[in-house]
Design an enzyme around this catalytic site. Structure first.
Site, short mmCIF file in Angstrom:
data_model
loop_
_atom_site.label_atom_id
_atom_site.label_comp_id
_atom_site.label_asym_id
_atom_site.label_seq_id
_atom_site.Cartn_x
_atom_site.Cartn_y
_atom_site.Cartn_z
CB SER A 32 22.53 41.55 68.11
OG SER A 32 21.06 40.88 67.70
CE LYS A 33 25.49 48.25 70.86
NZ LYS A 33 25.43 49.69 70.36
NE ARG A 34 18.85 47.29 64.25
CZ ARG A 34 18.85 47.58 62.70
NH1 ARG A 34 19.52 46.79 61.70
NH2 ARG A 34 19.31 48.61 62.42
#
Length: 501
Positions: A263-265
């Site tokens: 995930s980007k986060r």
RNA sequence: GCCCCCAUAGUCUAGCGGCCUAGGACGUCACCCUUUCAAGGUGAAGAUCGCGGGUUCGAAUCCCGCUGGGGGUACCA
């Protein structure tokens, strides 16, 4: 086994909601390799139908990331093509999706749904309260005549357009990655998904499909997370009476700990971060090709052309891959070692400039000096960004003392400070008088000095290394001395001797 | 919860019924080379092929169940 028959047209269709992460590049890469392998076209399309999550500049960043790893497209937003435009918001402005949703309304495959989001949430909550195992929404308007839907719409009441999914039977689709039997879903598990939002904007399921058809896409290679919605897409193709493309769902890339997908986060996987950190695009492409695909039981290092020649869908893995930065690093090191020294020097300049070791832009002298230094660190590099740290002392004086290296680190095992100082003074004299300042001459002279002083090579060389570089771990001593030059070496020896008291 | 997918060492992966006493790579650990660190070379540890049933003369390979993991479950893509 499903045969791949050219012509082949594939696409990568990111949504501009942020930077492109590694998983996205992998999907793009597989599409691109597939197209190139079969001599087909690779299309880039921007899917910006989500007004809420749209991030300005994201599309440019995505294109820059793709170009960086070496993926070029045959048709796309910036270069156009025969089936443009390649940005969905522009296609919306042209009324493309509206035409096709009207067609579905007309044929009775879709209907206007006046249930609001709030009402829907309430329905779901109620269903859960009643202990309904799986809530499947179908609007009551699905059974209304179109006229009645239109009348209500005419009053100004907002509506979505939903797909009228069959209540019985099953939907099956084949998948190039997941076996020939295909995947079957019972239709009663489906629900009437939104095709057109109240804003009039199409939702992914609808927009991508209309575009894929209009753009003559033959094969859809996309990430595994799309498997559950593929039945809807198939139903949509049937509703239009269009021939569906061949699907291939690529395994997701799991996080390093295996808990969930990248995930980007939570993960440091922005593609543009990798160039900043000194990854070579060719290494990145090679590594990514191995995420869910393999050629055989031993070949791992493959050039772009080799990948294109060897990439086939039947060798794509069905099980998820896992993000492995260590492996990426290793491959990056391999590619760095394959670089010609001048090439490596060129790639290193921006990193050295950013660290303030050389000018930006670098002078000719600096450039030449970097070329001179590259062999000393070439095989010690796994990320280009490590170079400033390894080369710093060639540009800045290492100082003994509180602000620099500990004078005690000059003292080799088996000697004390005065002995070390004496040894370094002898070395100073030898180097001062040395005629030829070459690695070979330096080695001969310093080895002779060892014998004369009755010191082990490790003792003398170790002390010299620290005196000259300020550190215990550095490139080979004689090369280092040669590259530093006599003047700087003698000055650093003086400083070290002084520090030893 | 429900639906779907997947399952070979810590990780990636080869294997598609007998070539497997399960091959390669990353990582780990030794040794060699060596002035340090790397690189390179050699070697080692590490997999009862998730578990249990079948099918077969024979299964990591085919079938079923279980378990585990992952994905999906939005007027996001």
């Amino acid at each position: 086994m499903i045969e791949i028959t050219p012509p082949v047209r594939v696409r990568f269709a990111p949504s501009p909601t942020g930077y492109l992460h590694i998983g996205g590049v992998r999907t793009a890469l597989f599409n691109w390799l597939f197209a190139r392998h079969y001599g087909g076209q690779f299309i880039l399309r921007i899917e910006d139908t989500d007004e809420k999550r749209y991030v300005p500049g994201a599309a440019d960043d995505i294109m820059a990331s793709l170009r960086w790893v070496g993926i070029e497209w045959d048709e796309g937003p910036d270069i156009g093509g025969p089936y443009g435009p390649y940005i969905q918001s522009l296609r919306f402005d042209q009324g493309i999706y509206q035409v096709y949703s009207a067609q579905l309304l007309e044929s009775g495959h879709a209907y206007m749904s006046f249930t609001t989001e709030e009402e829907l949430a309430q329905l779901r909550a109620d269903a859960e309260m009643r202990g309904v195992k799986a809530f499947r929404f179908r609007g009551l308007e699905r059974d209304w005549p179109l006229e009645r839907q239109r009348e209500l719409a005419a009053t100004g009441k907002p509506y979505t357009i939903r797909l009228k999914t069959p209540l019985t039977g099953q939907t099956t689709f084949t998948d190039l990655v997941r076996g020939a039997e295909g995947i079957t879903v019972q239709n009663d598990q489906l629900q009437d998904i939104v095709l057109i939002k109240t804003s009039g904007m199409p939702v992914y399921h609808f927009a991508h499909l209309v575009d894929d058809h209009l753009m003559r896409i033959t094969h859809v290679l996309r990430a595994e997370e799309w498997v559950p919605s593929t039945p809807y897409h198939l139903l949509l193709y049937q509703a239009f009476g269009w021939k569906p493309p061949v699907f291939a769902h690529l395994p997701v890339i799991l996080r390093q700990d295996g808990k969930g997908k990248l995930s980007k986060r939570k993960d440091d996987v922005a593609t543009n971060r990798f160039w900043e950190r000194g990854y070579l695009p060719e290494a990145m492409m090679n590594y990514l090709a191995l995420q869910g695909w393999s050629f055989d039981d031993k070949t791992e290092i493959m050039s772009r052309d080799e990948l294109i020649e060897r990439f086939t869908i039947d060798r794509v893995q069905a099980s998820p891959a896992r993000w492995n930065p260590e492996k990426l690093r290793d491959i990056n090191g391999i590619y760095i070692r394959k670089l010609a020294p001048e090439d490596l020097a060129e790639r290193l300049l921006p990193f050295l400039a950013a660290a303030g070791l050389i000018g930006d832009p670098p002078s000719e002298a600096e450039r030449a000096y970097v070329v001179r230094l590259v062999p000393l660190i070439h095989e010690r590099l796994e990320e280009l960004s490590e170079a400033p740290g390894l080369l710093e002392f060639f540009f800045r004086e290492p100082r003994p003392g509180p602000d620099g290296y500990a004078p005690a680190s000059l003292v080799p095992r088996g000697l004390d400070a005065p002995q070390t100082a004496a040894m370094l003074r002898a070395a100073h004299a030898t180097l001062h008088d040395l005629e030829l300042w070459t690695p070979e001459a330096l080695e001969v002279a310093l080895r002779e000095l060892c014998t004369r002083l009755e010191r082990k090579p490790g003792q003398l060389f170790g002390a010299l290394r620290v005196a000259v570089s300020g550190r215990a771990v550095a490139p080979p001593l004689f090369d280092m001395l040669a590259a530093l030059g006599r003047e700087r070496v003698l000055a650093r020896l003086d400083a070290a001797i002084a520090a030893l008291g």
